[in-house]
Scaffold this active site. Structure first.
Site, PDB file in Angstrom:
ATOM      1  N   TYR A 148     -35.361 -36.683 -43.632  1.00  0.00           N
ATOM      2  CA  TYR A 148     -36.452 -36.078 -42.862  1.00  0.00           C
ATOM      3  C   TYR A 148     -37.725 -36.057 -43.710  1.00  0.00           C
ATOM      4  O   TYR A 148     -38.801 -36.437 -43.248  1.00  0.00           O
ATOM      5  CB  TYR A 148     -36.059 -34.660 -42.427  1.00  0.00           C
ATOM      6  CG  TYR A 148     -37.138 -33.962 -41.616  1.00  0.00           C
ATOM      7  CD1 TYR A 148     -37.339 -34.271 -40.273  1.00  0.00           C
ATOM      8  CD2 TYR A 148     -37.968 -33.005 -42.196  1.00  0.00           C
ATOM      9  CE1 TYR A 148     -38.333 -33.636 -39.530  1.00  0.00           C
ATOM     10  CE2 TYR A 148     -38.964 -32.368 -41.464  1.00  0.00           C
ATOM     11  CZ  TYR A 148     -39.137 -32.686 -40.131  1.00  0.00           C
ATOM     12  OH  TYR A 148     -40.126 -32.067 -39.396  1.00  0.00           O
ATOM     13  N   LYS A 152     -41.301 -38.035 -43.008  1.00  0.00           N
ATOM     14  CA  LYS A 152     -42.580 -37.331 -42.914  1.00  0.00           C
ATOM     15  C   LYS A 152     -43.538 -37.777 -44.023  1.00  0.00           C
ATOM     16  O   LYS A 152     -44.757 -37.803 -43.819  1.00  0.00           O
ATOM     17  CB  LYS A 152     -42.358 -35.816 -42.936  1.00  0.00           C
ATOM     18  CG  LYS A 152     -41.599 -35.311 -41.707  1.00  0.00           C
ATOM     19  CD  LYS A 152     -42.271 -35.721 -40.405  1.00  0.00           C
ATOM     20  CE  LYS A 152     -41.642 -35.118 -39.174  1.00  0.00           C
ATOM     21  NZ  LYS A 152     -42.284 -35.532 -37.922  1.00  0.00           N
TER      22      LYS A 152
HETATM   23  N1  LIG Z   1     -40.849 -26.722 -35.845  1.00  0.00           N
HETATM   24  C1  LIG Z   1     -41.107 -26.884 -37.140  1.00  0.00           C
HETATM   25  O1  LIG Z   1     -40.818 -25.996 -37.973  1.00  0.00           O
HETATM   26  C2  LIG Z   1     -41.809 -28.142 -37.598  1.00  0.00           C
HETATM   27  C3  LIG Z   1     -42.403 -28.135 -38.860  1.00  0.00           C
HETATM   28  C4  LIG Z   1     -43.077 -29.257 -39.309  1.00  0.00           C
HETATM   29  C5  LIG Z   1     -43.135 -30.380 -38.515  1.00  0.00           C
HETATM   30  N2  LIG Z   1     -42.536 -30.394 -37.290  1.00  0.00           N
HETATM   31  C6  LIG Z   1     -42.621 -31.611 -36.489  1.00  0.00           C
HETATM   32  O2  LIG Z   1     -43.268 -31.295 -35.266  1.00  0.00           O
HETATM   33  C7  LIG Z   1     -42.902 -32.255 -34.272  1.00  0.00           C
HETATM   34  C8  LIG Z   1     -42.536 -31.529 -32.994  1.00  0.00           C
HETATM   35  O3  LIG Z   1     -41.376 -30.754 -33.239  1.00  0.00           O
HETATM   36  P1  LIG Z   1     -41.134 -29.337 -32.552  1.00  0.00           P
HETATM   37  O4  LIG Z   1     -40.983 -28.362 -33.638  1.00  0.00           O
HETATM   38  O5  LIG Z   1     -42.111 -29.117 -31.487  1.00  0.00           O
HETATM   39  O6  LIG Z   1     -39.658 -29.588 -31.965  1.00  0.00           O
HETATM   40  P2  LIG Z   1     -39.031 -29.345 -30.509  1.00  0.00           P
HETATM   41  O7  LIG Z   1     -39.496 -28.059 -29.936  1.00  0.00           O
HETATM   42  O8  LIG Z   1     -37.566 -29.556 -30.692  1.00  0.00           O
HETATM   43  O9  LIG Z   1     -39.649 -30.547 -29.634  1.00  0.00           O
HETATM   44  C9  LIG Z   1     -39.315 -31.876 -29.940  1.00  0.00           C
HETATM   45  C10 LIG Z   1     -39.886 -32.796 -28.874  1.00  0.00           C
HETATM   46  O10 LIG Z   1     -39.580 -34.158 -29.232  1.00  0.00           O
HETATM   47  C11 LIG Z   1     -38.995 -34.804 -28.092  1.00  0.00           C
HETATM   48  N3  LIG Z   1     -38.045 -35.819 -28.518  1.00  0.00           N
HETATM   49  C12 LIG Z   1     -36.965 -35.655 -29.327  1.00  0.00           C
HETATM   50  N4  LIG Z   1     -36.296 -36.809 -29.433  1.00  0.00           N
HETATM   51  C13 LIG Z   1     -36.960 -37.725 -28.671  1.00  0.00           C
HETATM   52  C14 LIG Z   1     -36.735 -39.096 -28.359  1.00  0.00           C
HETATM   53  N5  LIG Z   1     -35.670 -39.774 -28.827  1.00  0.00           N
HETATM   54  N6  LIG Z   1     -37.631 -39.720 -27.547  1.00  0.00           N
HETATM   55  C15 LIG Z   1     -38.681 -39.048 -27.046  1.00  0.00           C
HETATM   56  N7  LIG Z   1     -38.953 -37.757 -27.291  1.00  0.00           N
HETATM   57  C16 LIG Z   1     -38.083 -37.103 -28.096  1.00  0.00           C
HETATM   58  C17 LIG Z   1     -38.323 -33.679 -27.300  1.00  0.00           C
HETATM   59  O11 LIG Z   1     -38.266 -33.981 -25.912  1.00  0.00           O
HETATM   60  P3  LIG Z   1     -36.966 -34.486 -25.083  1.00  0.00           P
HETATM   61  O12 LIG Z   1     -35.772 -33.769 -25.603  1.00  0.00           O
HETATM   62  O13 LIG Z   1     -37.327 -34.165 -23.657  1.00  0.00           O
HETATM   63  O14 LIG Z   1     -36.922 -35.951 -25.325  1.00  0.00           O
HETATM   64  C18 LIG Z   1     -39.316 -32.541 -27.499  1.00  0.00           C
HETATM   65  O15 LIG Z   1     -40.346 -32.624 -26.543  1.00  0.00           O
HETATM   66  C19 LIG Z   1     -41.761 -33.074 -34.877  1.00  0.00           C
HETATM   67  O16 LIG Z   1     -42.263 -34.317 -35.321  1.00  0.00           O
HETATM   68  C20 LIG Z   1     -41.300 -32.233 -36.066  1.00  0.00           C
HETATM   69  O17 LIG Z   1     -40.730 -33.020 -37.067  1.00  0.00           O
HETATM   70  C21 LIG Z   1     -41.880 -29.282 -36.812  1.00  0.00           C
END
Ligand SMILES: NC(=O)c1ccc[n+]([C@@H]2O[C@H](COP(=O)([O-])OP(=O)(O)OC[C@H]3O[C@@H](n4cnc5c(N)ncnc54)[C@H](OP(=O)(O)O)[C@@H]3O)[C@@H](O)[C@H]2O)c1
Length: 262
Positions: A148, A152
């Site tokens: 991961y 990133k």
């Molecule tokens: N939350 C944290 O603490 C955090 C911290 C730093 C960075 N991030 C980054 O922020 C971004 C968003 O994450 P989040 O925290 O908002 O997570 P989340 O609430 O789990 O949302 C993830 C989104 O990605 C979509 N997704 C997952 N697999 C996919 C696929 N194969 N094809 C198309 N869409 C897909 C999901 O939609 P479907 O299931 O409908 O496909 C969902 O809309 C990610 O890149 C994550 O690495 C998160």
């Protein structure tokens, strides 16, 4: 910006991007796998914000689906002015003996799709002399928490390089590097973060507002919140052996569980 295309728009940061952009009167193209959630969101945005909301169901680990999204990004009719490469997931398994298919899917969503979609977007934006690409990386880009972190780190470095190449074109590239955010991310990966103190958590609305402000001013790296800017400065300057022992989601979750048990 006109139209914004957001990947991973059904939950978490992507859902918040969709709402904030639509509320600011941008038309949106919503991309994710869950068609029902996409359609429901599109209806809500049309009704609440009066914008055009397109649904593009795509699994970004599938090449043909990524190509369909790239085709939309290359379109000159209702051109996309902002691409938000946001879709992603935690890869909660050891690499040694872990499921390789899961690793490949995560790589395809968080690296390959970002590459292909950015390529398509800038091909359409540069001749128009305006546009922006916002790639969601993470503070984990600065740690050594498995694949991961590697994905990133790629997103962050790729975006910085793209920003340099785009100088003078009217198009910008920004890497968003948030810390821990309350979304579905950790539940989906069955990471128990319940013991962590509230102070380490960010809220999606604050993260997205800060990121969009940074895009508007053409920032190359966006790290929302003072506490995570301090943490990032530490991670960039601390000796790598020290960085390597900290920062893994499993280690963080275990620390939270120990704290909760006390
Ligand atoms: N939350 C944290 O603490 C955090 C911290 C730093 C960075 N991030 C980054 O922020 C971004 C968003 O994450 P989040 O925290 O908002 O997570 P989340 O609430 O789990 O949302 C993830 C989104 O990605 C979509 N997704 C997952 N697999 C996919 C696929 N194969 N094809 C198309 N869409 C897909 C999901 O939609 P479907 O299931 O409908 O496909 C969902 O809309 C990610 O890149 C994550 O690495 C998160």
């Amino acid at each position: 910006m006109g139209t914004a295309l957001i990947t991973g728009a059904t939950a978490g940061l992507g859902l918040e991007f969709a709402w904030q952009l639509a509320t600011a009167r941008h038309d949106v193209v919503l991309v994710a796998r869950d068609e029902e959630r996409l359609e429901r969101l599109a209806s809500q945005l049309r009704a609440a914000a009066g914008v055009r909301a397109e649904v593009l169901r795509a699994d970004l680990s599938v090449r043909a689906d990524v190509d369909r999204v790239a085709e939309r990004l290359r379109a000159t009719e209702r051109p996309v002015g902002l691409l938000v490469n946001n879709a992603g997931m935690a890869v909660h398994q050891p690499f040694v003996g872990g499921d390789l298919e899961r690793e490949e899917a995560a790589f395809d969503v968080m690296v390959r799709a970002v590459l292909v979609l950015s390529h398509a977007a800038v091909a359409q934006m540069v001749p128009r002399g305006r546009g922006a690409v916002l790639n969601v990386a993470s503070v984990a880009a600065l740690t050594a928490s498995g694949t991961y972190s590697a994905h990133k780190a790629w997103v962050r470095t790729f975006t910085e390089g793209l920003a340099v190449e785009l100088r003078g074109t009217g198009v910008t590239a920004t890497a968003l590097c948030p810390g821990l955010v309350h979304t579905e991310f950790h539940d989906r990966a069955e990471l128990d973060m319940s013991g962590l103190p509230e102070v380490v958590w960010l809220h999606a609305d604050d993260v997205v507002a800060a990121a969009l402000a940074d895009v508007r001013r053409g920032a190359v790296v966006s790290t929302p919140s003072v506490r995570y800017r301090v943490a990032s400065a530490f991670l960039r300057t601390a000796p790598r052996p020290l960085v390597r022992v900290a920062g893994s989601p499993r280690r963080i979750a275990a620390a939270g569980r120990r704290r909760a048990a006390r």
